[in-house]
Write a protein that holds these residues in place. Structure first.
Motif, PDB file in Angstrom:
ATOM      1  N   LYS A 112       1.047  -1.005  -0.028  1.00  0.00           N
ATOM      2  CA  LYS A 112       0.151   0.052  -0.046  1.00  0.00           C
ATOM      3  C   LYS A 112       0.943   1.227   0.116  1.00  0.00           C
ATOM      4  O   LYS A 112       1.581   1.466   0.850  1.00  0.00           O
ATOM      5  N   MET A 114       1.672   4.973   0.755  1.00  0.00           N
ATOM      6  CA  MET A 114       1.044   5.657   1.651  1.00  0.00           C
ATOM      7  C   MET A 114       1.574   7.177   1.391  1.00  0.00           C
ATOM      8  O   MET A 114       2.926   7.246   1.304  1.00  0.00           O
ATOM      9  N   GLY A 117      -0.641  10.038   5.224  1.00  0.00           N
ATOM     10  CA  GLY A 117      -1.687   9.036   5.981  1.00  0.00           C
ATOM     11  C   GLY A 117      -2.484   8.445   5.072  1.00  0.00           C
ATOM     12  O   GLY A 117      -3.709   7.971   5.637  1.00  0.00           O
ATOM     13  N   LYS A 118      -2.586   8.596   3.792  1.00  0.00           N
ATOM     14  CA  LYS A 118      -3.620   8.185   3.093  1.00  0.00           C
ATOM     15  C   LYS A 118      -3.111   7.056   1.988  1.00  0.00           C
ATOM     16  O   LYS A 118      -1.978   7.242   1.408  1.00  0.00           O
ATOM     17  N   TRP A 119      -3.843   5.992   1.783  1.00  0.00           N
ATOM     18  CA  TRP A 119      -3.536   4.891   0.865  1.00  0.00           C
ATOM     19  C   TRP A 119      -3.829   5.220  -0.394  1.00  0.00           C
ATOM     20  O   TRP A 119      -4.904   5.480  -0.941  1.00  0.00           O
ATOM     21  N   LYS A 121      -4.578   4.131  -3.364  1.00  0.00           N
ATOM     22  CA  LYS A 121      -4.831   2.641  -3.931  1.00  0.00           C
ATOM     23  C   LYS A 121      -5.132   2.795  -5.463  1.00  0.00           C
ATOM     24  O   LYS A 121      -4.869   2.235  -6.433  1.00  0.00           O
ATOM     25  N   LEU A 165       2.860  -2.020   4.141  1.00  0.00           N
ATOM     26  CA  LEU A 165       2.664  -0.596   3.875  1.00  0.00           C
ATOM     27  C   LEU A 165       4.159  -0.032   3.385  1.00  0.00           C
ATOM     28  O   LEU A 165       5.317  -0.518   3.832  1.00  0.00           O
ATOM     29  N   PHE A 167       6.084   3.538   2.640  1.00  0.00           N
ATOM     30  CA  PHE A 167       6.120   5.295   2.912  1.00  0.00           C
ATOM     31  C   PHE A 167       7.165   5.491   2.055  1.00  0.00           C
ATOM     32  O   PHE A 167       8.213   6.267   2.515  1.00  0.00           O
ATOM     33  N   SER A 170       8.517   9.416   2.801  1.00  0.00           N
ATOM     34  CA  SER A 170       8.789   9.746   4.340  1.00  0.00           C
ATOM     35  C   SER A 170       9.782  10.836   4.359  1.00  0.00           C
ATOM     36  O   SER A 170       9.909  11.647   5.423  1.00  0.00           O
ATOM     37  N   GLU A 240      -8.860  10.565  -4.352  1.00  0.00           N
ATOM     38  CA  GLU A 240      -7.619  10.609  -3.053  1.00  0.00           C
ATOM     39  C   GLU A 240      -7.068  11.835  -2.865  1.00  0.00           C
ATOM     40  O   GLU A 240      -5.999  12.174  -2.141  1.00  0.00           O
TER      41      GLU A 240
END
Length: 273
Positions: A112, A114, A117-119, A121, A165, A167, A170, A240
């Motif tokens: 996923k 990210m 804070g949102k996936w 998709k 997950l 990131f 980041s 999104e």
């Protein structure tokens, strides 16, 4: 039952969460390639075993790990420092290897993506597959573009559909753009020097199919815009919000970099003749 190998370089920001998510594993290895921050110190605090090797490419680094790291278990999970194993993904791995017969060499896994804070998709065309969980001594890796893919596989590769997950943003957009400028060069070279057969577009395995699609689509005029349009509108990336818009715009820009670098490499090749 599962050993974990994490590739790192200056990952002090991400590696604490990655290692925290591996509390269930009694054999965690960090293969570092010259960190100058607190990455190694943090890894040792989590009682991970630390190894060092100069980074040349992802494929070579993973093969170095297979050749030199004495993993405790028969199954090896490869992670990056900005990836986190969820409880559901852990359970899915255990279930998969418990029922895997001797013919199974490993598993494709998906993530996923990210952002804020949102996936993502829809924007990230979920699921994207990578060969990450393997039975020891049953496969190797080879470089492909800026990453790697499986090589010399002895057996079948199956799928674990529960994602982990990822990131990927980041460290901020400056770092992402700087890194993907380098990646686009490697991807341009790979697409130019290793053209994919058109029949691979119809391959059963998503990892093969996606590589072929990227190779052929990058030849289309206006492909960077089409990449944005497909992800943001046709794949409903607009659902999104702002993170989706930012991601789709940057992925279109990434494809633009690849396309102009392929053009430049092609022109240089002609001029040398």
């Amino acid at each position: 039952m599962i050993s974990v190998i994490i590739l790192t370089k200056n990952e002090e920001k991400d590696i604490p969460l990655c290692l925290t998510s591996l509390h269930w594993c009694d054999d965690v290895h960090v293969l570092d390639s010259g960190s100058t921050d607190k990455t190694i110190e943090i890894a040792k605090q989590f009682e991970a075993k630390v190894w060092n090797n100069v980074f040349e490419s992802f494929g070579k680094q993973r093969n170095y790990a297979l050749d030199h790291i004495s993993s405790k278990h028969n199954w090896i999970l490869f992670l990056d420092a900005d990836e986190i194993v969820t409880d559901k993904f852990k359970l899915a791995m255990y279930e998969a290897i418990n029922i895997a017969n001797i013919e199974v060499a490993g598993f494709y896994c998906c993530w996923k993506m990210m952002l804020e804070g949102k996936w993502l998709k829809h924007c990230d065309n979920f699921p994207k597959w990578q060969f990450r969980l393997m039975r020891k001594s049953r496969a190797r890796f080879t470089d492909f573009g800026h990453g790697q893919k499986e090589d010399k596989v002895d057996g079948q590769i199956k799928y674990i559909k529960e994602p982990y997950l990822h990131f990927g943003f980041s460290k901020g957009w400056y770092q992402w753009i700087e890194r993907h400028n380098k990646y686009s060069t490697l991807e341009a070279v790979a697409r130019l020097q290793n053209p994919q057969s058109i029949k691979n577009i119809f391959a059963r395995h998503g990892s093969v199919r996606n590589q072929a699609l990227r190779s052929w689509l990058s030849k289309l005029p206006g492909w960077p815009f089409l990449r944005f349009f497909h992800a943001y509108f046709l794949n409903f990336g607009f659902l999104e919000g702002i993170p989706g818009l930012i991601y789709c715009t940057n992925m279109g820009y990434y494809e633009f970099l690849i396309q102009i670098k392929i053009r430049e490499l092609s022109r240089n090749r002609v001029n040398k003749k």
